[in-house]
Design a protein around this motif. Structure first.
Motif, PDB file in Angstrom:
ATOM      1  N   LEU A   4       0.840  -1.201   0.000  1.00 11.94           N
ATOM      2  CA  LEU A   4       0.000   0.000   0.000  1.00 11.94           C
ATOM      3  C   LEU A   4       0.871   1.245   0.000  1.00 11.94           C
ATOM      4  N   SER A   5       0.598   2.137  -0.929  1.00  7.13           N
ATOM      5  CA  SER A   5       1.320   3.409  -0.958  1.00  7.13           C
ATOM      6  C   SER A   5       0.476   4.470  -0.279  1.00  7.13           C
ATOM      7  N   SER A   6       1.089   5.587   0.022  1.00  6.95           N
ATOM      8  CA  SER A   6       0.368   6.669   0.696  1.00  6.95           C
ATOM      9  C   SER A   6      -0.715   7.265  -0.194  1.00  6.95           C
ATOM     10  N   LEU A  29      -6.465  13.560   4.870  1.00 10.25           N
ATOM     11  CA  LEU A  29      -5.807  13.150   3.626  1.00 10.25           C
ATOM     12  C   LEU A  29      -4.335  13.527   3.642  1.00 10.25           C
ATOM     13  N   LEU A  30      -4.036  14.755   4.052  1.00 12.05           N
ATOM     14  CA  LEU A  30      -2.643  15.188   4.111  1.00 12.05           C
ATOM     15  C   LEU A  30      -1.856  14.379   5.129  1.00 12.05           C
ATOM     16  N   ALA A  31      -2.466  14.138   6.280  1.00 13.06           N
ATOM     17  CA  ALA A  31      -1.773  13.362   7.314  1.00 13.06           C
ATOM     18  C   ALA A  31      -1.513  11.941   6.836  1.00 13.06           C
ATOM     19  N   LEU A  32      -2.467  11.319   6.158  1.00 12.36           N
ATOM     20  CA  LEU A  32      -2.260   9.966   5.643  1.00 12.36           C
ATOM     21  C   LEU A  32      -1.223   9.941   4.529  1.00 12.36           C
ATOM     22  N   LYS A  33      -1.328  10.888   3.615  1.00 11.51           N
ATOM     23  CA  LYS A  33      -0.392  10.920   2.482  1.00 11.51           C
ATOM     24  C   LYS A  33       1.022  11.171   2.940  1.00 11.51           C
ATOM     25  N   LEU A  34       1.213  12.147   3.803  1.00 10.87           N
ATOM     26  CA  LEU A  34       2.561  12.500   4.242  1.00 10.87           C
ATOM     27  C   LEU A  34       3.089  11.555   5.313  1.00 10.87           C
ATOM     28  N   GLY A  35       2.209  11.056   6.148  1.00 18.44           N
ATOM     29  CA  GLY A  35       2.661  10.281   7.288  1.00 18.44           C
ATOM     30  C   GLY A  35       2.681   8.789   7.114  1.00 18.44           C
ATOM     31  N   TRP A  36       2.223   8.268   5.981  1.00 18.39           N
ATOM     32  CA  TRP A  36       2.141   6.822   5.827  1.00 18.39           C
ATOM     33  C   TRP A  36       3.518   6.165   5.880  1.00 18.39           C
ATOM     34  N   GLU A  37       4.493   6.799   5.251  1.00 13.98           N
ATOM     35  CA  GLU A  37       5.834   6.238   5.247  1.00 13.98           C
ATOM     36  C   GLU A  37       6.784   6.961   6.197  1.00 13.98           C
ATOM     37  N   ALA A  38       6.302   7.943   6.917  1.00 15.09           N
ATOM     38  CA  ALA A  38       7.159   8.713   7.823  1.00 15.09           C
ATOM     39  C   ALA A  38       7.364   7.950   9.126  1.00 15.09           C
ATOM     40  N   LYS A  39       8.497   8.222   9.739  1.00 21.48           N
ATOM     41  CA  LYS A  39       8.816   7.563  11.006  1.00 21.48           C
ATOM     42  C   LYS A  39       8.493   8.448  12.209  1.00 21.48           C
ATOM     43  N   ASN A  40       8.456   9.777  12.036  1.00 21.01           N
ATOM     44  CA  ASN A  40       8.129  10.697  13.134  1.00 21.01           C
ATOM     45  C   ASN A  40       7.528  11.981  12.553  1.00 21.01           C
ATOM     46  N   PHE A  41       7.140  12.901  13.430  1.00 22.05           N
ATOM     47  CA  PHE A  41       6.489  14.133  12.984  1.00 22.05           C
ATOM     48  C   PHE A  41       7.423  15.020  12.159  1.00 22.05           C
ATOM     49  N   LYS A  42       8.707  14.993  12.440  1.00 23.53           N
ATOM     50  CA  LYS A  42       9.643  15.836  11.689  1.00 23.53           C
ATOM     51  C   LYS A  42       9.727  15.385  10.231  1.00 23.53           C
ATOM     52  N   ASP A  43       9.553  14.093   9.987  1.00 20.93           N
ATOM     53  CA  ASP A  43       9.561  13.599   8.608  1.00 20.93           C
ATOM     54  C   ASP A  43       8.335  14.079   7.829  1.00 20.93           C
ATOM     55  N   ILE A  44       7.253  14.260   8.536  1.00 23.55           N
ATOM     56  CA  ILE A  44       6.037  14.751   7.879  1.00 23.55           C
ATOM     57  C   ILE A  44       6.218  16.208   7.453  1.00 23.55           C
ATOM     58  N   GLY A  45       6.964  16.947   8.214  1.00 20.07           N
ATOM     59  CA  GLY A  45       7.184  18.352   7.884  1.00 20.07           C
ATOM     60  C   GLY A  45       6.219  19.277   8.587  1.00 20.07           C
TER      61      GLY A  45
END
Length: 184
Positions: free
Chosen positions: A40-42, A87-103
């Protein structure tokens, strides 16, 4: 104990509600099939989330209705803002490891505060409209009953009965003549 999924006075549900349930089930099945046969991709998660939320609105249209059973623009706006945030949280955070990776920096709470503020605004104005509607219905009932009708119809600022005093209730004494305030 049986519990109905849709509480209605009539037992029929609309075609849009049936389509909404079909969209929800199709979205969930698509997620399971996609997970089994590929990764599954983001993008897939975000699009499927939006599809399921769209199905929920079709299946449960009362979510967007106000107390007067009309569509509430503020509820639609709040629903869409929450959807965009998710939607933004799922798209950006699906593969992120922490909040800083999300931006998302320390101001991310402002987004959530905006959503809660929008919900509070929606509730406030719906309650104000409900009070205004109740007052308008009371005035209309008073006008039709003859208590203060002339003053209310003329747009008087105070609630006088036309004689300078507050409107009175008709007496229930059937033997009192109408000219003295009896009920006709």
């Amino acid at each position: 104990m049986k519990r109905k999924l849709i509480h209605r006075t009539d037992e029929n549900i609309s075609y849009l509600q049936i389509m909404g349930f079909i969209v929800i089930i199709a979205g969930i099945i698509y997620l399971f099939i996609r997970q089994l046969f590929s990764n599954l991709s983001s993008e897939v998660i975000a699009i499927d989330f939006f599809t399921i939320m769209l199905g929920i609105i079709f299946a449960f249209p009362d979510l967007l209705k106000d107390a007067n059973n009309g569509l509430s623009t503020m509820r639609i706006v709040v629903f869409m803002v929450i959807n965009v945030f998710c939607l933004l949280a799922l798209k950006l955070g699906w593969e992120a490891k922490n909040f800083k990776d999300i931006g998302v920096d320390q101001y991310w709470t402002g987004i959530i505060a905006f959503v809660f503020g929008a919900k509070a605004t929606q509730s406030f104005f719906e309650s104000k409209l409900a009070v205004a509607t109740t007052q308008a219905e009371t005035t209309l009932l008073n006008n039709s009953a003859g208590t203060g009708g002339a003053a209310a119809a003329a747009g008087a600022a105070d609630a006088n009965d036309g004689c300078g005093g507050p409107p009175g209730k008709p007496t229930e004494d059937s033997e009192l003549p109408v000219s003295k305030g009896g009920v006709a």
